[in-house]
Scaffold this active site. Structure first.
Site, PDB file in Angstrom:
ATOM      1  N   LYS A 234      50.687  13.697  19.439  1.00  0.00           N
ATOM      2  CA  LYS A 234      50.254  12.724  18.434  1.00  0.00           C
ATOM      3  C   LYS A 234      49.810  11.467  19.169  1.00  0.00           C
ATOM      4  CE  LYS A 234      54.413  12.656  16.498  1.00  0.00           C
ATOM      5  NZ  LYS A 234      55.123  13.697  17.225  1.00  0.00           N
ATOM      6  N   GLU A 235      48.624  10.969  18.859  1.00  0.00           N
ATOM      7  CA  GLU A 235      48.235   9.704  19.459  1.00  0.00           C
ATOM      8  C   GLU A 235      49.275   8.666  19.079  1.00  0.00           C
ATOM      9  OE1 GLU A 235      44.147   8.623  18.674  1.00  0.00           O
ATOM     10  OE2 GLU A 235      43.467  10.601  19.313  1.00  0.00           O
TER      11      GLU A 235
ATOM     12  N   THR B 298      40.683  21.724  20.938  1.00  0.00           N
ATOM     13  CA  THR B 298      40.890  22.481  19.696  1.00  0.00           C
ATOM     14  C   THR B 298      39.614  23.264  19.404  1.00  0.00           C
ATOM     15  OG1 THR B 298      42.369  20.763  18.900  1.00  0.00           O
ATOM     16  CG2 THR B 298      41.419  22.248  17.235  1.00  0.00           C
TER      17      THR B 298
ATOM     18  N   LYS C  79      46.627  26.135  16.030  1.00  0.00           N
ATOM     19  CA  LYS C  79      46.323  24.699  16.039  1.00  0.00           C
ATOM     20  C   LYS C  79      45.677  24.265  14.713  1.00  0.00           C
ATOM     21  CE  LYS C  79      45.459  20.554  17.325  1.00  0.00           C
ATOM     22  NZ  LYS C  79      46.481  19.550  17.431  1.00  0.00           N
TER      23      LYS C  79
ATOM     24  N   CYS D  69      41.408  14.067  14.704  1.00  0.00           N
ATOM     25  CA  CYS D  69      41.759  15.486  14.580  1.00  0.00           C
ATOM     26  C   CYS D  69      41.744  16.015  13.148  1.00  0.00           C
ATOM     27  CB  CYS D  69      43.119  15.734  15.208  1.00  0.00           C
ATOM     28  SG  CYS D  69      43.055  15.557  16.990  1.00  0.00           S
TER      29      CYS D  69
ATOM     30  N   GLU E  83      46.907  21.812  21.942  1.00  0.00           N
ATOM     31  CA  GLU E  83      47.710  20.614  22.180  1.00  0.00           C
ATOM     32  C   GLU E  83      48.158  20.021  20.846  1.00  0.00           C
ATOM     33  OE1 GLU E  83      49.018  19.258  24.990  1.00  0.00           O
ATOM     34  OE2 GLU E  83      49.998  18.170  23.381  1.00  0.00           O
ATOM     35  N   PHE E  84      49.458  19.680  20.773  1.00  0.00           N
ATOM     36  CA  PHE E  84      49.994  19.159  19.516  1.00  0.00           C
ATOM     37  C   PHE E  84      50.410  17.691  19.619  1.00  0.00           C
ATOM     38  CE2 PHE E  84      50.703  23.743  19.525  1.00  0.00           C
ATOM     39  CZ  PHE E  84      50.087  24.100  18.340  1.00  0.00           C
TER      40      PHE E  84
HETATM   41  N1  LIG Z   1      43.115  13.112  20.311  1.00  0.00           N
HETATM   42  C1  LIG Z   1      44.126  13.857  19.876  1.00  0.00           C
HETATM   43  O1  LIG Z   1      45.104  13.371  19.322  1.00  0.00           O
HETATM   44  C2  LIG Z   1      44.091  15.355  20.040  1.00  0.00           C
HETATM   45  C3  LIG Z   1      45.271  16.087  19.854  1.00  0.00           C
HETATM   46  C4  LIG Z   1      45.230  17.454  20.022  1.00  0.00           C
HETATM   47  C5  LIG Z   1      44.031  18.093  20.338  1.00  0.00           C
HETATM   48  N2  LIG Z   1      42.891  17.366  20.489  1.00  0.00           N
HETATM   49  C6  LIG Z   1      41.658  18.070  20.858  1.00  0.00           C
HETATM   50  O2  LIG Z   1      41.444  17.907  22.263  1.00  0.00           O
HETATM   51  C7  LIG Z   1      40.042  17.817  22.532  1.00  0.00           C
HETATM   52  C8  LIG Z   1      39.742  16.499  23.237  1.00  0.00           C
HETATM   53  O3  LIG Z   1      40.052  15.446  22.354  1.00  0.00           O
HETATM   54  P1  LIG Z   1      40.127  13.927  22.836  1.00  0.00           P
HETATM   55  O4  LIG Z   1      40.623  13.128  21.695  1.00  0.00           O
HETATM   56  O5  LIG Z   1      40.826  13.867  24.134  1.00  0.00           O
HETATM   57  O6  LIG Z   1      38.551  13.628  23.051  1.00  0.00           O
HETATM   58  P2  LIG Z   1      37.885  12.379  23.754  1.00  0.00           P
HETATM   59  O7  LIG Z   1      36.580  12.206  23.103  1.00  0.00           O
HETATM   60  O8  LIG Z   1      38.850  11.237  23.831  1.00  0.00           O
HETATM   61  O9  LIG Z   1      37.651  12.879  25.269  1.00  0.00           O
HETATM   62  C9  LIG Z   1      36.783  13.907  25.614  1.00  0.00           C
HETATM   63  C10 LIG Z   1      36.281  13.629  27.023  1.00  0.00           C
HETATM   64  O10 LIG Z   1      35.505  14.737  27.485  1.00  0.00           O
HETATM   65  C11 LIG Z   1      34.448  14.230  28.288  1.00  0.00           C
HETATM   66  N3  LIG Z   1      33.403  15.248  28.421  1.00  0.00           N
HETATM   67  C12 LIG Z   1      32.610  15.767  27.440  1.00  0.00           C
HETATM   68  N4  LIG Z   1      31.790  16.701  27.966  1.00  0.00           N
HETATM   69  C13 LIG Z   1      32.084  16.797  29.275  1.00  0.00           C
HETATM   70  C14 LIG Z   1      31.591  17.598  30.335  1.00  0.00           C
HETATM   71  N5  LIG Z   1      30.641  18.504  30.121  1.00  0.00           N
HETATM   72  N6  LIG Z   1      32.117  17.440  31.558  1.00  0.00           N
HETATM   73  C15 LIG Z   1      33.079  16.525  31.778  1.00  0.00           C
HETATM   74  N7  LIG Z   1      33.607  15.749  30.812  1.00  0.00           N
HETATM   75  C16 LIG Z   1      33.107  15.868  29.578  1.00  0.00           C
HETATM   76  C17 LIG Z   1      34.009  12.975  27.574  1.00  0.00           C
HETATM   77  O11 LIG Z   1      33.307  12.105  28.425  1.00  0.00           O
HETATM   78  C18 LIG Z   1      35.363  12.407  27.120  1.00  0.00           C
HETATM   79  O12 LIG Z   1      35.897  11.496  28.065  1.00  0.00           O
HETATM   80  C19 LIG Z   1      39.343  17.978  21.181  1.00  0.00           C
HETATM   81  O13 LIG Z   1      39.033  19.331  20.990  1.00  0.00           O
HETATM   82  C20 LIG Z   1      40.411  17.534  20.197  1.00  0.00           C
HETATM   83  O14 LIG Z   1      40.230  18.119  18.928  1.00  0.00           O
HETATM   84  C21 LIG Z   1      42.897  16.005  20.373  1.00  0.00           C
END
Ligand SMILES: NC(=O)c1ccc[n+]([C@@H]2O[C@H](COP(=O)([O-])OP(=O)(O)OC[C@H]3O[C@@H](n4cnc5c(N)ncnc54)[C@H](O)[C@@H]3O)[C@@H](O)[C@H]2O)c1
Length: 435
Positions: free
Chosen positions: A152-153, A121, A205, A261, A149-150
């Site tokens: 939901k955990e 995001t 988003k 989020c 990405e939409f």
């Molecule tokens: N979690 C959700 O429900 C959700 C839903 C929609 C969108 N998003 C968005 O998606 C993105 C990721 O969210 P998430 O919850 O998966 O985050 P997260 O923290 O679970 O995972 C992020 C991963 O990226 C890795 N990382 C960071 N820098 C890196 C690099 N330079 N090279 C390789 N790996 C690297 C970290 O080690 C980590 O494993 C965010 O922008 C979030 O806002 C999350």
């Protein structure tokens, strides 16, 4: 198709596993060696229903692999998803360091024409920054795509496999075709793939999350008002949710939204708007009201116990920010626990999945119960924070027996006030007549 997903967190792992499931060859890269080592052994860093079997099956079929070598992962990919975290900077804006670090790696290592997709995001304008960074080093032509990405955990696999819609911001026919092909298996039931320009996809988003956060917060405030004026939020919810213009989802009051989020994206949107000279006063108010909601919930507990929790043992059910996940980022349980401890209470907590995460965050500041009923023994009150299924229909008589005083503070309106009254419970819920 050869796909690389960089960032193997909640989003990256789900995206990678689901794309492998439809026959693509997917490499998931992450800089976290421990995470990658675990995943190679099918040990998942997160709890997400259905994800473990997808990872295991696709890894066994050699369609899914894991590496810490981002350069190698992206080298021969036809599509690269950037799915790293975008945490908040100190000023409230999204911190793009990880996204841009990956963009640099992509530029250095790609060896063919490729579509570079921002899945994280990110604020409007980020794709342009990604483009500039990739361009600096790239020897091959590349195409940008913003694909928010939409999911939901707690329902992430289902949401990705059967999305309500897929939003794709593109600016070349090539990217449009490649992304349409990649997503075709997920939209066979006719769900729309919505193509738009990149800035609009990035904004979509944030607008979606801000709208949902607003809905929740609006209902939380209406629930508080219901308590004051003797109305019932369940009736009100039914009354307004049946209006087609409003709809029934996301109208349940609670102790405040949390998670990785909503809080972060709401703040980042507020910051974007300020920087653009177009403040979003509603969204600013939502953030403020949500913080207040968590505190109001704590105050409800305090009132239920006669004005002070000092010296009280409190049983707390539910630590994750919502059910079906072990994610505790910005969970209301954390605010409630901190306040209870500050006020001199002790806390015995239970959660079906988030105990390990809670121990990591809270250590021995609270006690952990092996079962939900074990938490009750000798406690002055039960506080329900997360609506896990197993808390929905418990043995209420046993709750009453185990507790020292029959006090239940229910942040999710799981129980029937009349039944609780009949059982002799002092029941406090959210926005209901007997709140
Ligand atoms: N979690 C959700 O429900 C959700 C839903 C929609 C969108 N998003 C968005 O998606 C993105 C990721 O969210 P998430 O919850 O998966 O985050 P997260 O923290 O679970 O995972 C992020 C991963 O990226 C890795 N990382 C960071 N820098 C890196 C690099 N330079 N090279 C390789 N790996 C690297 C970290 O080690 C980590 O494993 C965010 O922008 C979030 O806002 C999350």
């Amino acid at each position: 198709m050869n796909v690389a997903v960089v960032g193997t967190g909640y989003v990256g792992l789900v995206v990678g596993a689901c794309l492998a499931e439809t026959g693509n060859s997917v490499v998931c890269a992450d800089r976290d060696q421990g995470k990658i080592d675990g995943l190679r052994q099918n040990v998942l860093p997160i709890y997400e229903p259905g994800l473990d079997s997808l990872v295991e099956r696709n890894q066994a079929a050699s369609r899914l692999s894991f590496t810490t070598d981002v350069g190698k992962a992206v080298a021969s990919a036809e599509v690269i998803f950037i799915a790293v975290g975008t945490p908040l900077s100190e000023d409230g804006s999204a911190d793009l360091r990880h996204v841009l670090a990956v963009a640099e790696q992509v530029g250095r290592h790609v060896q063919r024409e490729v579509v570079v997709v921002t899945k994280s995001t990110v604020p409007v304008g980020t794709a342009r920054q990604v483009q500039a960074v990739v361009e600096k080093n790239a020897k091959h032509s590349f195409h940008l795509c913003s694909n928010p990405e939409f999911l939901k955990e707690g329902a992430a696999v289902d949401d990705f496999m059967k999305p309500d819609r897929v939003v794709l911001g593109v600016e070349s026919a090539y990217a449009r075709q490649v992304m349409a092909d990649l997503y075709a298996p997920f939209v066979r039931t006719g769900k729309p793939v919505i193509f738009m320009d990149i800035a609009s996809a990035e904004m979509t988003k944030y607008a979606a999350n801000a709208m949902l956060a607003t809905r929740i917060t609006f209902m939380n405030e209406i629930a508080r008002l219901c308590e004051r004026v003797g109305a019932d939020i369940d009736s009100v919810r039914g009354g307004i949710g049946s209006d087609e213009r409003i709809g029934p989802s996301f109208l349940f009051p609670g102790p405040g939204y949390g998670g990785s989020c909503f809080p972060k994206d709401v703040r980042a949107l507020v910051q974007t708007a300020k920087e653009a000279g177009e403040p979003l006063t509603i969204v600013e108010a939502v953030e403020h009201a949500n913080e207040l909601q968590k505190i109001r919930f704590y105050e409800k507990i305090e009132r239920a116990l006669g004005g002070s929790v000092n010296g009280c043992r409190i049983a707390l059910w539910g630590l994750s920010f919502k059910p079906q996940t072990d994610d505790m980022r910005e969970a209301p349980s954390l605010t409630v626990i901190e306040r209870l401890l500050e006020a001199g209470a002790t806390v015995v907590a239970h959660d079906p999945e988030a105990m390990k995460e809670a121990k990591r965050r809270l250590g021995d500041r609270i006690t952990y119960a092996n079962t939900s009923y074990e938490a009750l023994s000798g406690a002055e009150a039960l506080v329900v924070v997360t609506d896990w299924n197993e808390y929905r229909h418990p043995d209420l008589a046993r709750i009453k027996r185990e507790l020292k005083r029959p006090i239940v503070v229910d942040g999710r309106n799981l129980y029937d006030p009349a039944q609780m009254r009949t059982l002799g419970m002092q029941y406090h819920s959210m926005g209901r007549s007997a709140a």
